[in-house]
Design an enzyme around this catalytic site. Structure first.
Site, short mmCIF file in Angstrom:
data_model
loop_
_atom_site.label_atom_id
_atom_site.label_comp_id
_atom_site.label_asym_id
_atom_site.label_seq_id
_atom_site.Cartn_x
_atom_site.Cartn_y
_atom_site.Cartn_z
N SER A 48 -61.02 34.04 -3.69
CA SER A 48 -62.32 33.47 -3.34
C SER A 48 -62.64 32.29 -4.25
O SER A 48 -62.20 32.26 -5.41
CB SER A 48 -63.38 34.57 -3.52
N TYR B 123 -67.44 41.71 -8.94
CA TYR B 123 -66.69 41.26 -7.76
C TYR B 123 -65.79 40.07 -8.13
O TYR B 123 -64.58 40.07 -7.86
CB TYR B 123 -67.64 40.86 -6.62
N LYS C 212 -61.47 39.53 -8.34
CA LYS C 212 -60.66 38.48 -7.69
C LYS C 212 -59.80 37.77 -8.74
O LYS C 212 -58.63 37.50 -8.52
CB LYS C 212 -61.54 37.49 -6.93
#
Ligand code: UDP
Length: 341
Positions: free
Chosen positions: A126, A151, A155
């Site tokens: 992302s 989060y 990643k």
């Protein structure tokens, strides 16, 4: 014999569109999804689009015996690993859940791949790994900032794990910008559970009368119209990028074992531009108000796309108007349907 591609999280928003594009490009998608953030109706949508029901396993990706069974039943040529939690705010509240699923799940997938000598994976990363960039557009070589949420950390850590395993595994790491839109047929699209966090589902639900009004999170940012800027990308373009990445792996065209690409359009749009485009293209009014800033929001980010165009041979084809048209078409279809599951 078609090459088989295991699509983890294959009933999710990006996974379902990618499954369809894989089939259209001559691959056989094999889907594993635990339905934690998706619905079985996505499988029916895929089936309608490709004309048969693809192999589907309702399993958790952290469950290695269940994954093993899939690899025993199918000779998998490559894996596209989508299955992960994706809500920034929720990850702050439930960090263990995010590390468990996003890191633990990736490790289980890699362990199983290794056991079966499958050494090609496409990883869902992302643009969040860039944090608040010092310069826009961001390039793949732009240094990462410290992750602002669990989060984002999952990643970054996922990329690191794959980078550390290049002695046996080839990775195409795709850094998505803001995926929106839906399949033009209206048969598959985004299915947010509960009140949406993201702009486009909130916007389409407001236009449909499900939400009273949209709140624009801040209009005094240092941008031309004061609202935040993102690189919105049509989910069909994104799905097609995955097909290119799988082809590159299967045809052994990788120049390096770990390759990373920005998957965006290269154009930034402000929140107000998005609303106006939606209203214009769909001829519908969206009630909105200006509200306070949302904490943790990056002011502006969009992709530098030279590398992905030149190396992967992929370029986004659909503009913001098409994204807004297809997103609205999907919302209208959703409003018509009753989901059993
Ligand atoms: N946004 C907004 N109102 C909403 C949801 C989002 O103004 O109800 C803004 C948000 O501040 C950001 C942009 O829309 O500038 C995209 O937000 P989204 O959550 O869709 O994606 P993000 O880039 O934050 O992952």
């Amino acid at each position: 014999m078609k090459n088989k591609v295991l699509v983890t999280g294959g009933l999710g928003f990006i996974g379902s569109h990618t499954a369809v594009c894989l089939y259209e490009a001559g691959f056989e998608p094999i889907i594993v999804d635990n339905l934690s953030n998706s619905k079985i109706s996505a499988l029916h949508g895929i089936q309608e689009l490709i004309g048969y029901k693809p192999s589907f396993y309702q399993n958790d990706i952290s469950n290695i015996p269940a994954l093993t069974k899939i690899f025993e039943e199918h000779k998998i040529d490559a894996v596209i690993h989508f299955a992960a939690y994706k809500a920034v705010g929720e990850s702050v509240e439930f960090p263990l859940k995010y590390y468990q699923n996003n890191i633990g799940g990736l490790l289980a997938v890699l362990e199983t791949m290794k056991a079966f000598n499958v050494n090609s994976v496409v990883f869902s990363s992302s643009c969040t790994v860039y944090g608040e960039p010092d310069q826009v557009p961001v390039m793949e070589v732009t240094p990462m900032k410290e992750a602002e949420s669990p989060y984002g950390a999952t990643k970054q850590m996922g990329e690191r794990i794959l980078n550390d395993n290049t002695n046996w595994c080839n990775t195409q790491c795709l850094r998505y910008f803001n995926p929106v839109g839906a399949h033009p047929s209206g048969k598959i699209g985004e299915l947010p559970l509960g009140i949406p966090n993201n702009l486009i589902p909130y916007l389409t639900q407001t236009a449909a009368g499900i939400r009273k009004e949209l709140t624009v999170f801040g209009d005094k940012y240092n941008t031309p119209d004061g609202t935040c800027i993102r690189d919105y990308i049509h989910v069909m373009d994104l799905a097609e990028a995955h097909v290119k990445a799988v082809e590159r792996l299967i045809e052994n065209k990788q120049e390096e074992a770990f390759e990373v690409f920005n998957i965006g359009t290269g154009t930034g749009s402000s929140v107000l531009e998005v609303i106006k485009t939606f209203e214009d293209v769909n001829q519908i009014n969206v009630p909105y108000k200006i509200g306070p800033r949302r904490s943790g929001d990056v002011v502006q980010v969009w992709a530098e796309t030279t590398k992905v165009e030149q190396v992967l041979g992929w370029k986004a084809q659909r503009d913001l108007s098409t994204m807004m048209k297809d997103a609205w078409n999907w919302q209208l279809e959703l409003s018509k349907k009753t989901f059993n599951n």
